[in-house]
Motif scaffolding. Structure first.
Motif, PDB file in Angstrom:
ATOM      1  N   THR A  15     -17.220 -22.742 -21.512  1.00  0.00           N
ATOM      2  CA  THR A  15     -17.483 -22.376 -22.732  1.00  0.00           C
ATOM      3  C   THR A  15     -17.494 -24.216 -23.154  1.00  0.00           C
ATOM      4  O   THR A  15     -18.320 -24.065 -24.353  1.00  0.00           O
ATOM      5  CB  THR A  15     -16.395 -21.896 -23.287  1.00  0.00           C
ATOM      6  OG1 THR A  15     -15.701 -21.222 -22.556  1.00  0.00           O
ATOM      7  CG2 THR A  15     -15.542 -22.242 -25.445  1.00  0.00           C
ATOM      8  N   GLN A  16     -16.721 -24.931 -22.971  1.00  0.00           N
ATOM      9  CA  GLN A  16     -16.951 -26.708 -23.222  1.00  0.00           C
ATOM     10  C   GLN A  16     -18.551 -27.177 -23.188  1.00  0.00           C
ATOM     11  O   GLN A  16     -19.042 -27.508 -24.009  1.00  0.00           O
ATOM     12  CB  GLN A  16     -16.002 -27.226 -22.106  1.00  0.00           C
ATOM     13  CG  GLN A  16     -14.439 -26.717 -23.018  1.00  0.00           C
ATOM     14  CD  GLN A  16     -14.324 -27.400 -24.920  1.00  0.00           C
ATOM     15  OE1 GLN A  16     -15.041 -28.151 -25.687  1.00  0.00           O
ATOM     16  NE2 GLN A  16     -13.455 -26.290 -25.639  1.00  0.00           N
ATOM     17  N   ALA A  17     -18.621 -26.386 -21.823  1.00  0.00           N
ATOM     18  CA  ALA A  17     -20.197 -27.466 -20.996  1.00  0.00           C
ATOM     19  C   ALA A  17     -21.764 -26.533 -22.367  1.00  0.00           C
ATOM     20  O   ALA A  17     -22.293 -27.373 -22.544  1.00  0.00           O
ATOM     21  CB  ALA A  17     -20.318 -26.734 -20.013  1.00  0.00           C
ATOM     22  N   VAL A  18     -21.191 -25.445 -23.023  1.00  0.00           N
ATOM     23  CA  VAL A  18     -22.336 -25.088 -23.275  1.00  0.00           C
ATOM     24  C   VAL A  18     -21.996 -25.155 -24.966  1.00  0.00           C
ATOM     25  O   VAL A  18     -23.130 -26.257 -25.320  1.00  0.00           O
ATOM     26  CB  VAL A  18     -21.762 -23.221 -23.908  1.00  0.00           C
ATOM     27  CG1 VAL A  18     -22.398 -22.975 -25.300  1.00  0.00           C
ATOM     28  CG2 VAL A  18     -21.935 -22.182 -23.176  1.00  0.00           C
ATOM     29  N   ARG A  19     -20.818 -25.244 -25.426  1.00  0.00           N
ATOM     30  CA  ARG A  19     -21.163 -26.520 -26.742  1.00  0.00           C
ATOM     31  C   ARG A  19     -21.858 -28.136 -26.502  1.00  0.00           C
ATOM     32  O   ARG A  19     -21.799 -28.493 -27.664  1.00  0.00           O
ATOM     33  CB  ARG A  19     -19.474 -26.644 -27.038  1.00  0.00           C
ATOM     34  CG  ARG A  19     -18.537 -25.078 -27.967  1.00  0.00           C
ATOM     35  CD  ARG A  19     -16.782 -25.024 -27.898  1.00  0.00           C
ATOM     36  NE  ARG A  19     -16.604 -23.733 -28.545  1.00  0.00           N
ATOM     37  CZ  ARG A  19     -15.944 -24.161 -29.679  1.00  0.00           C
ATOM     38  NH1 ARG A  19     -15.976 -25.256 -29.894  1.00  0.00           N
ATOM     39  NH2 ARG A  19     -15.880 -22.865 -29.976  1.00  0.00           N
ATOM     40  N   ILE A  20     -21.114 -28.112 -25.039  1.00  0.00           N
ATOM     41  CA  ILE A  20     -21.059 -29.832 -25.392  1.00  0.00           C
ATOM     42  C   ILE A  20     -23.073 -29.866 -25.037  1.00  0.00           C
ATOM     43  O   ILE A  20     -23.646 -31.027 -25.294  1.00  0.00           O
ATOM     44  CB  ILE A  20     -20.484 -30.595 -24.217  1.00  0.00           C
ATOM     45  CG1 ILE A  20     -18.713 -30.722 -24.705  1.00  0.00           C
ATOM     46  CG2 ILE A  20     -21.443 -32.195 -24.149  1.00  0.00           C
ATOM     47  CD1 ILE A  20     -18.946 -31.627 -25.337  1.00  0.00           C
ATOM     48  N   ASP A 106     -24.381 -39.080 -14.386  1.00  0.00           N
ATOM     49  CA  ASP A 106     -23.613 -40.276 -16.257  1.00  0.00           C
ATOM     50  C   ASP A 106     -22.310 -39.648 -16.058  1.00  0.00           C
ATOM     51  O   ASP A 106     -21.593 -41.402 -15.825  1.00  0.00           O
ATOM     52  CB  ASP A 106     -24.544 -40.205 -16.959  1.00  0.00           C
ATOM     53  CG  ASP A 106     -26.121 -40.181 -16.841  1.00  0.00           C
ATOM     54  OD1 ASP A 106     -26.291 -41.243 -16.487  1.00  0.00           O
ATOM     55  OD2 ASP A 106     -26.403 -39.302 -17.640  1.00  0.00           O
ATOM     56  N   ALA A 107     -21.566 -38.840 -15.847  1.00  0.00           N
ATOM     57  CA  ALA A 107     -20.490 -38.956 -15.979  1.00  0.00           C
ATOM     58  C   ALA A 107     -20.247 -37.600 -15.234  1.00  0.00           C
ATOM     59  O   ALA A 107     -20.841 -36.491 -14.772  1.00  0.00           O
ATOM     60  CB  ALA A 107     -20.004 -39.241 -17.568  1.00  0.00           C
ATOM     61  N   ALA A 108     -18.862 -37.592 -15.399  1.00  0.00           N
ATOM     62  CA  ALA A 108     -18.606 -36.455 -14.882  1.00  0.00           C
ATOM     63  C   ALA A 108     -17.027 -35.352 -15.787  1.00  0.00           C
ATOM     64  O   ALA A 108     -15.791 -36.856 -16.394  1.00  0.00           O
ATOM     65  CB  ALA A 108     -17.797 -35.878 -13.317  1.00  0.00           C
ATOM     66  N   ALA A 204     -14.294 -31.889 -29.488  1.00  0.00           N
ATOM     67  CA  ALA A 204     -13.952 -33.043 -29.989  1.00  0.00           C
ATOM     68  C   ALA A 204     -13.408 -33.933 -28.869  1.00  0.00           C
ATOM     69  O   ALA A 204     -14.457 -35.402 -28.954  1.00  0.00           O
ATOM     70  CB  ALA A 204     -12.652 -32.783 -31.506  1.00  0.00           C
ATOM     71  N   ALA A 205     -12.199 -34.263 -27.872  1.00  0.00           N
ATOM     72  CA  ALA A 205     -12.004 -34.985 -26.844  1.00  0.00           C
ATOM     73  C   ALA A 205     -13.417 -35.403 -25.625  1.00  0.00           C
ATOM     74  O   ALA A 205     -13.360 -36.329 -25.586  1.00  0.00           O
ATOM     75  CB  ALA A 205     -10.797 -34.321 -26.845  1.00  0.00           C
ATOM     76  N   ILE A 206     -13.426 -34.066 -25.350  1.00  0.00           N
ATOM     77  CA  ILE A 206     -14.588 -34.685 -24.667  1.00  0.00           C
ATOM     78  C   ILE A 206     -16.650 -35.157 -25.266  1.00  0.00           C
ATOM     79  O   ILE A 206     -16.232 -36.255 -25.064  1.00  0.00           O
ATOM     80  CB  ILE A 206     -15.438 -33.119 -23.798  1.00  0.00           C
ATOM     81  CG1 ILE A 206     -14.393 -32.463 -23.080  1.00  0.00           C
ATOM     82  CG2 ILE A 206     -16.954 -33.081 -23.179  1.00  0.00           C
ATOM     83  CD1 ILE A 206     -14.635 -30.525 -22.698  1.00  0.00           C
ATOM     84  N   ALA A 207     -16.395 -34.740 -26.380  1.00  0.00           N
ATOM     85  CA  ALA A 207     -17.587 -35.069 -27.028  1.00  0.00           C
ATOM     86  C   ALA A 207     -17.015 -36.863 -27.293  1.00  0.00           C
ATOM     87  O   ALA A 207     -18.108 -37.942 -27.099  1.00  0.00           O
ATOM     88  CB  ALA A 207     -17.824 -34.583 -28.354  1.00  0.00           C
ATOM     89  N   SER A 208     -15.697 -37.481 -27.932  1.00  0.00           N
ATOM     90  CA  SER A 208     -15.830 -38.392 -27.715  1.00  0.00           C
ATOM     91  C   SER A 208     -15.717 -39.719 -26.772  1.00  0.00           C
ATOM     92  O   SER A 208     -16.407 -40.764 -26.582  1.00  0.00           O
ATOM     93  CB  SER A 208     -14.094 -39.168 -28.453  1.00  0.00           C
ATOM     94  OG  SER A 208     -13.694 -39.630 -28.478  1.00  0.00           O
ATOM     95  N   THR A 209     -15.128 -38.479 -25.056  1.00  0.00           N
ATOM     96  CA  THR A 209     -15.079 -39.660 -24.437  1.00  0.00           C
ATOM     97  C   THR A 209     -16.428 -39.805 -24.159  1.00  0.00           C
ATOM     98  O   THR A 209     -16.802 -40.853 -23.007  1.00  0.00           O
ATOM     99  CB  THR A 209     -14.492 -39.104 -23.444  1.00  0.00           C
ATOM    100  OG1 THR A 209     -14.056 -40.018 -22.052  1.00  0.00           O
ATOM    101  CG2 THR A 209     -14.833 -37.560 -22.903  1.00  0.00           C
ATOM    102  N   LEU A 210     -17.264 -39.020 -23.956  1.00  0.00           N
ATOM    103  CA  LEU A 210     -19.042 -39.146 -23.851  1.00  0.00           C
ATOM    104  C   LEU A 210     -19.815 -39.514 -24.966  1.00  0.00           C
ATOM    105  O   LEU A 210     -21.390 -39.854 -24.765  1.00  0.00           O
ATOM    106  CB  LEU A 210     -19.532 -37.905 -23.662  1.00  0.00           C
ATOM    107  CG  LEU A 210     -18.669 -37.333 -22.731  1.00  0.00           C
ATOM    108  CD1 LEU A 210     -19.227 -35.866 -22.274  1.00  0.00           C
ATOM    109  CD2 LEU A 210     -18.977 -37.599 -20.802  1.00  0.00           C
TER     110      LEU A 210
END
Ligand code: AMP
Length: 213
Positions: A15-20, A106-108, A204-210
Protein backbone atom coordinates in the motif's frame (compact mmCIF):
# COMPACT_ATOMS: atom_id res chain seq x y z
CA UNK A 1 15.84 6.86 -7.06
CA UNK A 2 16.04 3.13 -6.36
CA UNK A 3 14.27 2.12 -3.19
CA UNK A 4 13.62 -1.09 -1.37
CA UNK A 5 10.58 -1.67 0.86
CA UNK A 6 11.09 -4.26 3.57
CA UNK A 7 8.83 -5.58 6.29
CA UNK A 8 6.71 -8.57 7.23
CA UNK A 9 3.65 -9.61 5.24
CA UNK A 10 0.77 -7.36 6.22
CA UNK A 11 2.98 -4.45 7.27
CA UNK A 12 1.46 -2.26 4.58
CA UNK A 13 4.51 -2.38 2.31
CA UNK A 14 2.51 -2.72 -0.88
CA UNK A 15 0.00 0.00 0.00
CA UNK A 16 2.70 2.46 0.96
CA UNK A 17 5.03 1.48 -1.89
CA UNK A 18 2.28 2.35 -4.40
CA UNK A 19 1.74 5.76 -2.79
CA UNK A 20 5.44 6.59 -2.61
CA UNK A 21 6.04 5.38 -6.18
CA UNK A 22 3.27 7.76 -7.32
CA UNK A 23 4.85 10.66 -5.48
CA UNK A 24 8.30 9.92 -6.87
CA UNK A 25 7.04 9.16 -10.38
CA UNK A 26 8.76 5.78 -10.50
CA UNK A 27 7.31 2.29 -11.04
CA UNK A 28 6.27 0.07 -8.16
CA UNK A 29 7.76 -3.36 -8.82
CA UNK A 30 6.17 -6.07 -6.70
CA UNK A 31 7.19 -9.65 -7.43
CA UNK A 32 4.13 -10.94 -5.52
CA UNK A 33 1.82 -8.99 -7.88
CA UNK A 34 3.75 -10.21 -10.93
CA UNK A 35 3.50 -13.81 -9.73
CA UNK A 36 -0.24 -13.48 -9.01
CA UNK A 37 -0.70 -12.14 -12.55
CA UNK A 38 1.17 -15.17 -13.89
CA UNK A 39 -1.04 -17.49 -11.82
CA UNK A 40 -4.21 -15.77 -13.07
CA UNK A 41 -3.00 -15.97 -16.69
CA UNK A 42 -2.02 -19.64 -16.18
CA UNK A 43 1.41 -19.10 -17.74
CA UNK A 44 4.11 -21.73 -17.30
CA UNK A 45 5.55 -19.70 -14.42
CA UNK A 46 2.09 -19.26 -12.90
CA UNK A 47 1.42 -23.00 -12.95
CA UNK A 48 4.69 -23.64 -11.12
CA UNK A 49 4.15 -20.82 -8.61
CA UNK A 50 0.49 -21.43 -7.76
CA UNK A 51 0.72 -24.12 -5.05
CA UNK A 52 3.94 -22.71 -3.58
CA UNK A 53 2.28 -19.33 -3.11
CA UNK A 54 -0.91 -20.83 -1.71
CA UNK A 55 1.22 -22.53 0.97
CA UNK A 56 3.03 -19.29 1.80
CA UNK A 57 6.44 -20.63 0.74
CA UNK A 58 8.92 -18.87 -1.54
CA UNK A 59 8.99 -19.47 -5.28
CA UNK A 60 12.45 -20.62 -6.44
CA UNK A 61 15.14 -17.97 -6.65
CA UNK A 62 15.94 -18.71 -10.31
CA UNK A 63 12.39 -18.02 -11.42
CA UNK A 64 11.91 -14.88 -9.38
CA UNK A 65 15.33 -13.45 -10.20
CA UNK A 66 14.63 -13.96 -13.93
CA UNK A 67 11.27 -12.23 -13.58
CA UNK A 68 12.77 -9.31 -11.68
CA UNK A 69 15.72 -8.86 -14.02
CA UNK A 70 13.38 -8.69 -17.02
CA UNK A 71 11.20 -6.13 -15.24
CA UNK A 72 14.00 -3.77 -14.15
CA UNK A 73 15.44 -3.88 -17.67
CA UNK A 74 12.28 -2.23 -19.03
CA UNK A 75 12.48 1.40 -20.05
CA UNK A 76 10.15 2.77 -17.37
CA UNK A 77 12.55 1.52 -14.68
CA UNK A 78 15.54 3.41 -16.07
CA UNK A 79 14.92 6.42 -13.81
CA UNK A 80 14.44 4.34 -10.68
CA UNK A 81 11.89 2.08 -9.02
CA UNK A 82 10.55 0.78 -5.75
CA UNK A 83 11.11 -2.90 -5.08
CA UNK A 84 8.40 -4.50 -2.95
CA UNK A 85 8.73 -8.19 -2.04
CA UNK A 86 12.13 -8.61 -3.67
CA UNK A 87 14.72 -9.52 -2.52
CA UNK A 88 13.18 -12.08 -0.16
CA UNK A 89 16.44 -13.76 0.92
CA UNK A 90 20.18 -13.22 0.78
CA UNK A 91 20.60 -15.17 -2.50
CA UNK A 92 18.15 -12.78 -4.20
CA UNK A 93 19.95 -9.78 -2.68
CA UNK A 94 23.23 -11.10 -4.11
CA UNK A 95 21.56 -11.50 -7.52
CA UNK A 96 20.44 -7.87 -7.36
CA UNK A 97 24.03 -6.81 -6.69
CA UNK A 98 25.07 -8.82 -9.74
CA UNK A 99 22.40 -7.19 -11.90
CA UNK A 100 22.86 -3.59 -10.76
CA UNK A 101 26.19 -3.35 -8.95
CA UNK A 102 27.11 -2.76 -5.33
CA UNK A 103 25.72 0.73 -4.72
CA UNK A 104 22.59 0.39 -6.81
CA UNK A 105 20.07 1.12 -4.08
CA UNK A 106 19.62 4.56 -2.54
CA UNK A 107 17.72 3.59 0.58
CA UNK A 108 15.49 0.98 2.18
CA UNK A 109 12.29 1.56 4.11
CA UNK A 110 11.61 -1.02 6.82
CA UNK A 111 8.00 -0.97 7.98
CA UNK A 112 7.71 -2.27 11.53
CA UNK A 113 4.51 -3.93 12.81
CA UNK A 114 4.09 -6.61 15.52
CA UNK A 115 2.74 -10.10 14.81
CA UNK A 116 -0.71 -9.71 16.46
CA UNK A 117 -1.41 -6.63 14.38
CA UNK A 118 -0.22 -8.44 11.24
CA UNK A 119 -2.67 -11.29 11.77
CA UNK A 120 -5.51 -8.80 12.37
CA UNK A 121 -4.63 -6.90 9.22
CA UNK A 122 -4.17 -9.85 6.92
CA UNK A 123 -7.41 -11.47 8.01
CA UNK A 124 -9.24 -8.26 7.02
CA UNK A 125 -7.40 -7.71 3.76
CA UNK A 126 -9.39 -7.89 0.52
CA UNK A 127 -8.17 -7.47 -3.04
CA UNK A 128 -9.72 -7.13 -6.47
CA UNK A 129 -8.50 -9.12 -9.50
CA UNK A 130 -6.48 -6.04 -10.55
CA UNK A 131 -4.76 -6.18 -7.15
CA UNK A 132 -6.17 -3.01 -5.62
CA UNK A 133 -5.95 -3.62 -1.89
CA UNK A 134 -8.45 -2.78 0.88
CA UNK A 135 -9.03 -3.62 4.54
CA UNK A 136 -12.51 -4.21 5.86
CA UNK A 137 -11.94 -1.84 8.83
CA UNK A 138 -8.84 0.27 8.10
CA UNK A 139 -9.29 1.04 4.42
CA UNK A 140 -12.79 -0.07 3.36
CA UNK A 141 -14.09 0.38 -0.17
CA UNK A 142 -16.97 2.85 -0.63
CA UNK A 143 -19.35 -0.06 -1.33
CA UNK A 144 -18.68 -3.17 0.77
CA UNK A 145 -17.09 -5.96 -1.27
CA UNK A 146 -16.62 -3.87 -4.44
CA UNK A 147 -13.41 -2.26 -5.72
CA UNK A 148 -13.67 1.58 -5.86
CA UNK A 149 -11.43 1.73 -8.90
CA UNK A 150 -12.85 -0.88 -11.25
CA UNK A 151 -16.12 -2.11 -9.71
CA UNK A 152 -14.91 -5.72 -9.47
CA UNK A 153 -15.78 -8.00 -6.55
CA UNK A 154 -13.19 -8.12 -3.76
CA UNK A 155 -11.82 -11.47 -2.61
CA UNK A 156 -9.51 -12.79 0.08
CA UNK A 157 -6.16 -14.09 -1.19
CA UNK A 158 -5.59 -17.85 -0.64
CA UNK A 159 -2.39 -17.08 1.23
CA UNK A 160 -4.18 -14.66 3.57
CA UNK A 161 -5.84 -17.57 5.45
CA UNK A 162 -4.66 -17.74 9.11
CA UNK A 163 -2.63 -20.98 8.82
CA UNK A 164 -0.77 -19.77 5.74
CA UNK A 165 -0.14 -16.37 7.31
CA UNK A 166 1.71 -18.08 10.18
CA UNK A 167 3.95 -19.86 7.66
CA UNK A 168 4.57 -16.61 5.77
CA UNK A 169 5.64 -14.95 9.02
CA UNK A 170 8.07 -17.82 9.77
CA UNK A 171 9.48 -17.57 6.25
CA UNK A 172 9.87 -13.81 6.73
CA UNK A 173 11.74 -14.18 10.05
CA UNK A 174 14.02 -16.95 8.78
CA UNK A 175 14.78 -15.79 5.25
CA UNK A 176 13.86 -12.15 4.72
CA UNK A 177 14.63 -10.42 8.01
CA UNK A 178 18.37 -11.25 7.71
CA UNK A 179 18.40 -8.80 4.79
CA UNK A 180 18.30 -5.95 7.29
CA UNK A 181 21.73 -6.99 8.60
CA UNK A 182 22.90 -7.75 5.05
CA UNK A 183 22.12 -4.22 3.87
CA UNK A 184 23.24 -2.52 7.08
CA UNK A 185 26.57 -4.29 6.70
CA UNK A 186 26.86 -2.78 3.23
CA UNK A 187 26.12 0.73 4.41
CA UNK A 188 22.65 1.11 2.90
CA UNK A 189 20.46 3.64 4.73
CA UNK A 190 17.54 1.76 6.33
CA UNK A 191 14.68 3.98 7.44
CA UNK A 192 12.58 2.29 10.13
CA UNK A 193 8.97 3.41 10.00
CA UNK A 194 6.25 2.57 12.52
CA UNK A 195 3.62 0.86 10.39
CA UNK A 196 0.79 1.39 12.89
CA UNK A 197 -1.39 4.43 12.35
CA UNK A 198 -3.49 5.93 9.60
CA UNK A 199 -2.29 5.39 6.05
CA UNK A 200 -1.79 9.09 5.27
CA UNK A 201 0.38 9.67 8.36
CA UNK A 202 2.55 6.64 7.60
CA UNK A 203 2.91 7.80 3.99
CA UNK A 204 3.89 11.28 5.22
CA UNK A 205 6.51 9.80 7.55
CA UNK A 206 8.03 7.75 4.73
CA UNK A 207 7.95 10.66 2.28
CA UNK A 208 9.59 12.95 4.80
CA UNK A 209 12.39 10.53 5.64
CA UNK A 210 13.06 10.07 1.90
CA UNK A 211 12.95 13.81 1.16
CA UNK A 212 9.81 13.46 -0.98
CA UNK A 213 7.39 15.66 0.98
P1 AMP B 1 3.67 -10.91 -1.54
O1 AMP B 1 2.58 -10.36 -2.37
O2 AMP B 1 4.94 -10.10 -1.62
O3 AMP B 1 3.24 -11.16 -0.11
O4 AMP B 1 4.04 -12.33 -2.17
C1 AMP B 1 3.10 -13.37 -2.22
C2 AMP B 1 3.81 -14.69 -2.46
O5 AMP B 1 4.49 -14.65 -3.71
C3 AMP B 1 4.88 -15.05 -1.45
O6 AMP B 1 4.36 -15.65 -0.28
C4 AMP B 1 5.74 -16.00 -2.26
O7 AMP B 1 5.12 -17.26 -2.39
C5 AMP B 1 5.72 -15.35 -3.64
N1 AMP B 1 6.82 -14.36 -3.79
C6 AMP B 1 6.69 -13.01 -3.94
N2 AMP B 1 7.89 -12.44 -4.10
C7 AMP B 1 8.80 -13.44 -4.02
C8 AMP B 1 10.22 -13.50 -4.07
N3 AMP B 1 10.97 -12.38 -4.23
N4 AMP B 1 10.81 -14.72 -3.97
C9 AMP B 1 10.09 -15.85 -3.83
N5 AMP B 1 8.76 -15.86 -3.74
C10 AMP B 1 8.11 -14.68 -3.85
Amino acid sequence: MRLLFLGPPGAGKGTQAVRIADRAGIPHIATGNMLREAVAAETELGLIAKDIMAAGDLVSDDLVIGLLNDRIAREDAAGGFILDGFPRNVAQAEALVQALGDDALDAAVLIVVDDDEIVRRISGRRTCPQQHVYHVDDNPPRIAGICDQDGEALIQRDDDQAEVVRNRLDVYREQTEPLVAFYEGRGLAIHRIDGVGDLASIEAAIASTLGLS
